[in-house]
Design a protein around this motif. Structure first.
Motif, short mmCIF file in Angstrom:
data_model
loop_
_atom_site.label_atom_id
_atom_site.label_comp_id
_atom_site.label_asym_id
_atom_site.label_seq_id
_atom_site.Cartn_x
_atom_site.Cartn_y
_atom_site.Cartn_z
N ARG A 49 6.85 -19.20 -21.45
CA ARG A 49 6.80 -20.06 -20.28
C ARG A 49 5.57 -19.78 -19.43
N VAL A 50 4.87 -18.70 -19.80
CA VAL A 50 3.67 -18.33 -19.05
C VAL A 50 2.45 -18.82 -19.84
N ARG A 52 -0.68 -18.30 -21.39
CA ARG A 52 -1.48 -17.10 -21.68
C ARG A 52 -2.94 -17.37 -21.36
N GLY A 115 -0.35 -12.00 -18.44
CA GLY A 115 -0.30 -11.96 -16.98
C GLY A 115 0.58 -10.87 -16.42
N LYS A 116 0.83 -9.83 -17.24
CA LYS A 116 1.71 -8.76 -16.75
C LYS A 116 0.93 -7.68 -16.03
N ARG A 126 0.15 -13.55 -6.08
CA ARG A 126 1.20 -14.14 -6.90
C ARG A 126 2.43 -14.47 -6.06
N ASP A 131 3.53 -19.04 -9.50
CA ASP A 131 3.50 -19.05 -10.96
C ASP A 131 2.68 -17.94 -11.58
N GLN A 132 3.21 -17.45 -12.68
CA GLN A 132 2.54 -16.40 -13.41
C GLN A 132 1.55 -17.02 -14.40
N ARG A 133 0.33 -16.53 -14.39
CA ARG A 133 -0.66 -17.00 -15.35
C ARG A 133 -1.37 -15.81 -15.98
#
Lengths: 485, 447
Positions: A49-50, A52, A115-116, A126, A131-133
């Motif tokens: 869902r992220v 990359r 995106g971790k 963030r 949203d995480q990207r």
């Protein structure tokens, strides 16, 4: 009856305690094992869902990117990976997919790409943005070098690794036959159609007998030990007995007393057999380690996809001092030696960089979604392989190999000189003329900007005829691309 | 403060909990708050109020904590069901209305529950009939190789849910009558005094038939519950530890023999021992992108879900649940099958963590404690045995399903009372609750 009821309640207490203990076991005590289980794909489901980050070549060419797709069943947006260059970069870049998992840079840089790995400033962002990207990885790979390598191999099984000696940048990393990561993701049956270990990145995972290219390392040990100079003479006659067996020179050619330079130029087996025996197992072992053997190269690549080079017996590494080692034949790169193309590129790169072996790396920099550079990889010394003075002597000797010896076909035809060494590694039966053909080299001789290792598997001919021309075009491409600026 | 006022006050927090839970899910789903969360909260509070009023008028002295504790569970279940699928929550809410109706009916009609003692054989026969019906043609229905439900028109009933109450009533009545004989024993055998067969016989016959039927309809979870309740009642009635110990021994022997021979049981035991085994898990099925899964898939996913939850959980609506998305975005396999029934404990742990799971277990334990307290306070042996039996069967049901989900025992499908989705479960447990309240009212009424 009340006493019994109380006892019954105690039993229930114990049973419920058991439930709590087991719940604790799965949630906090043994959760790590469960999370890591191969059957557990929750992280991957979440990760898709992220979006990359992209993977780029050194010039900005897109090697991997994420595209949005909408899932019909769950009505959610998921991202899928696309690889615009297909099979060409599959070795170093790898693949990332829900079903097949991850490999290559996609795996080793997953924390950035997914995106971790966020630094504090972006973590605060963030919270605001939501949203995480993923971050973008810009690699050191030069498309011109990669194309030249693949064109040179021209579909023949083998591998090419090109390094920038001063920095350790991987300019090119090719493995044939490769696979198309796009088809891997989209075609369920594609994987079963792959043959000849196509999923293997030969550059880092395949250990070949290095053959005569290993003489560079033997020569380095000889010069660096102080016992030899380029002009020291050695017995180069054919058919000398080592470990009870006669060792023939190439084509049984007869030489008498030869200098070390001559021995390398003509790749004289007898001479190097004597040198290796003279240096002894301990010295040879020391120099193998100095050039990176017996340890996993510190490449930013999944450890599971890197093979350690060295002397192997029953698939276990043994030192050169072991009684099972035929020292003379090890000194000419035969016996139980196995080396990856990356390892041999590191050897020639260390010689070219005046004895300084740099950490090889594929990642040039990490750029976060807002365009800020999160991390820039700086050149780092990995090992001082040999003294600068003896390295320069060896460079000249390798220049001789290309100028007037077995590596003549690597000459560029300009005033830029090339240093190198050929190898024709025997696969057991010499008579059928099928060998693994090597060439390792660097250029320009006076100020090396690129170091390269080439291997063509199971091929007729010799390293000088088959592998050297590939090295030549890769070197030309690297110099044209401005390597070493 | 009177018992009833305490009860009314205690109901407020659970209505607040349901409102907060729905709010959390709305926030996750739509990023804005809909007034539906308030609606659900208000409806829930209304239902609680109705239940409270029924108790106030029919059993003013009954235990004040049972009903609020049940409300907490029901609200937790409703929130989780809503999170899985709105329609589950809507239907479950309707079942709560029906259940509440049955609760009120039982409270009013069974003012003197001692009537039940008189009809114990009829009730026993009815229960056995209920257990055998699912195996009958036309109305019987099989799910996953087990014959658990009876189909009547659009409805299907989980027979064992109702039978458990009937069997407990029978055991309580029968043991009340014969306990003296059982205590003092008859002839001696192997150093133990055994009661005369004349008294022990009917007990063994009824219980044995129930067990056989359960094996016949393959409802192992319910069999375990019944058997445990039987041993508990036998122990409380006679005060002799050797009966339950003997029973456990017989059970172990039976489990060993049956477990080794019946394929359907063997599979479950293997899946229990090695849930992560790729073959049992059905990893090859998943790799080929086909739907379906192996025998240990459900248990393994349950453990993964719990690990995913950790100490604090992922939050309401944050667990990965419905699907595994394969290429092209097509749904192939549910990630947590039966999450609304058997697996709901795993889902709650996933979303609220060990903390939430412990809270649920504690709530059940408090209900069990109230149940045993009611039994202790009860004034006559039948009431004591009835309350003990109902509480035991309730506690065992929780143990069987939570133990299955957490790999304490092999996984067998029974519902988690008041939380799992399912009309039969809700209705039967409301009847059970009403019976406990009646016993409590009798015990606590000032004389």
């Amino acid at each position: 009856m009340n006493g019994q009821i109380r006892n019954l309640f105690l039993v229930v207490l114990v049973l419920f305690g058991l439930l709590l203990v087991f719940t604790s076991r799965w949630t906090v005590l043994e959760d790590g094992d469960l999370r890591a289980s191969a059957q557990n794909n929750r992280d991957v489901i979440r990760a898709q869902r992220v979006p990359r980050g992209r993977i780029l070549a050194a010039d900005g060419t897109v090697l991997a990117r994420s595209v949005r797709t909408r899932s019909r069943g769950t009505n959610t947006t998921v991202y899928k990976r696309r690889y615009p260059k297909g099979a060409a970069y599959a070795g170093p870049v790898g693949v990332s997919d829900l079903q097949f998992g991850q490999s290559g840079l996609e795996k080793s840089q997953n924390a950035f790409l997914g995106g971790k790995a966020v630094k504090l400033a972006t973590a605060v962002d963030r919270l605001i943005q939501g949203d995480q990207r993923g971050s973008t990885i810009r690699t050191t790979l030069e498309p011109k070098v990669q194309e030249a390598a693949l064109a040179g191999l021209n579909g023949r099984a083998g591998s090419v690794v090109a390094l920038e000696p001063e920095t350790g940048k991987v300019l090119g990393m090719a493995s044939v036959p490769g696979y198309d990561p796009n088809r891997m993701i989209s075609e369920p049956g594609y994987r079963t159609t792959l043959k000849n270990s196509a999923e293997l990145n030969r550059a880092t995972q395949a250990a070949y007998v290095p053959g005569s290219t290993f003489k560079v390392l033997t020569a380095a040990a000889a010069l660096d030990s102080g016992k030899y100079t380029p002009d020291t003479t050695v017995d180069g006659s054919t058919g000398q007995r080592f470990s009870g067996q006669p060792l023939a020179n190439f084509n049984g050619e007869q030489f008498g007393q030869v200098t070390l330079t001559q021995a390398l130029t003509q790749s004289i087996n007898g001479a190097f057999g004597n040198i290796a025996n003279d240096l002894g197992g301990r010295t040879l072992q020391e120099y193998m380690e100095r050039f990176g053997f017996d340890a996993k190269p510190p490449l930013d690549y999944p450890a599971g996809q890197i093979r350690t080079s060295g002397i192997r017996r029953n698939d276990k590494l043994i030192p050169a001092t072991s009684k099972y080692v035929d020292l003379a034949r090890t000194g000419i790169g035969q016996d139980k030696l196995g080396a990856t193309p990356l390892q041999m590129a590191m050897v020639v790169s260390a010689v070219a960089n005046d004895g300084r072996l740099m950490k090889p790396h594929l990642t040039d920099r990490v750029v976060d979604p807002d365009g800020r550079v999160q991390e820039e990889v700086q050149p780092q010394l990995y090992k001082q392989s040999m003294k600068a003075s003896s390295a320069r002597q060896l460079q000249q000797m390798m220049g001789n190999v290309v100028d007037e010896g077995t590596g003549a076909q690597a000459q560029l035809g300009t005033d830029v000189r090339v240093g190198g060494k050929t190898g024709t590694a025997e696969l057991g039966n010499i008579a059928d003329g099928i060998n693994n053909l090597w060439f390792i080299g660097f250029a320009p001789l006076e100020d090396p900007k690129v170091a390269v290792a080439v291997i063509v598997e199971n091929s007729p001919g010799q390293g000088g005829q088959v592998a050297a021309p590939i090295a030549k075009s890769v070197i030309q491409a690297a110099l044209a691309a401005g390597a070493g600026r | 403060m009177s018992a009833r006022n305490r009860e009314a006050l205690a109901l407020l927090p659970s209505a607040l909990l349901v409102t907060a839970g729905f709010a959390a899910i709305f926030l996750k789903r739509d990023a804005f708050l809909s007034n539906a969360s308030l609606t659900y909260g208000a409806v829930f509070l209304g239902l609680c109020l109705v239940g409270h009023l029924v108790i106030r008028f029919t059993a003013p002295n009954a235990d004040p904590y049972l009903f609020p504790l049940v409300a907490v569970l029901a609200c937790f279940g409703l929130v989780e069901l809503y999170r899985i699928d709105e329609s589950f929550a809507r239907l479950q809410a309707q079942w709560f209305v029906v259940g509440l109706g049955l609760f009120a009916f039982t409270m009013v009609v069974l003012r003197d529950y001692h009537l039940l003692e008189r009809y114990r054989y009829t009730i026993a026969a009815g229960s056995l009939l209920l257990l055998v019906l699912p195996r009958m043609p036309v109305i019987g229905e099989a799910t996953n190789g087990a014959y658990l439900s009876i189909r009547l028109g659009p409805f299907s009933f989980q027979a064992a849910e109702f039978a458990k109450i009937g069997i407990v009533i029978f055991l309580a009545g029968y043991l009340r009558e014969t306990r003296q004989v059982l205590i003092h024993g008859g002839r001696r055998f192997l150093g133990m005094s055994l009661p005369p067969l004349r008294h022990f016989g009917p007990l063994l016959a009824i219980w044995g038939t129930a067990m056989l039927l359960l094996i016949f309809i393959r409802d192992l979870g319910a069999a375990l519950m019944f058997f445990g309740a039987f041993l508990a009642l036998l122990y409380v009635a006679t005060g002799k530890k050797r009966y339950p110990l003997l029973g456990l021994g017989a059970f172990a022997l039976g489990a060993y023999v049956v477990g080794g021979r019946v394929g359907h049981v063997q599979d479950r035991v293997a899946a229990w021992q090695n849930p992560l085994d790729p073959v049992l898990f059905g990893a090859d099925i998943a790799d080929q992108g086909k739907p379906g899964f192996g025998s240990s898939y459900q248990l393994a996913q349950s453990l993964f879900a719990q690990a995913d939850g950790g100490l604090f959980g992922r939050g309401f609506g944050q667990a990965e649940l419905l699907t595994r998305v394969s290429d092209g975005g097509t749904v192939t396999t549910e990630l947590l099958p039966a999450s609304q029934t058997d697996m709901i404990y795993a889902l709650i742990t996933n979303e609220t963590g060990l903390i939430g799971a412990a809270a649920i277990l504690l709530t059940y334990l408090l209900i069990v404690q109230r149940g045993f307290r009611i039994a202790s306070l009860a004034r006559d042996p039948f009431s004591k045995l009835l309350a003990t039996g109902l509480t035991s069967v309730f506690a065992l049901q929780v143990f069987v399903i939570v133990g299955g989900v957490t790999k304490v025992i092999p996984l067998t499908g029974v519902t988690l009372p008041f939380i799992s989705y399912g009309g039969s479960s809700v209705m039967a447990n409301f009847i059970l609750l009403a019976l406990l309240m009646r016993v409590s009212e009798d015990a606590r009424r000032p004389t």
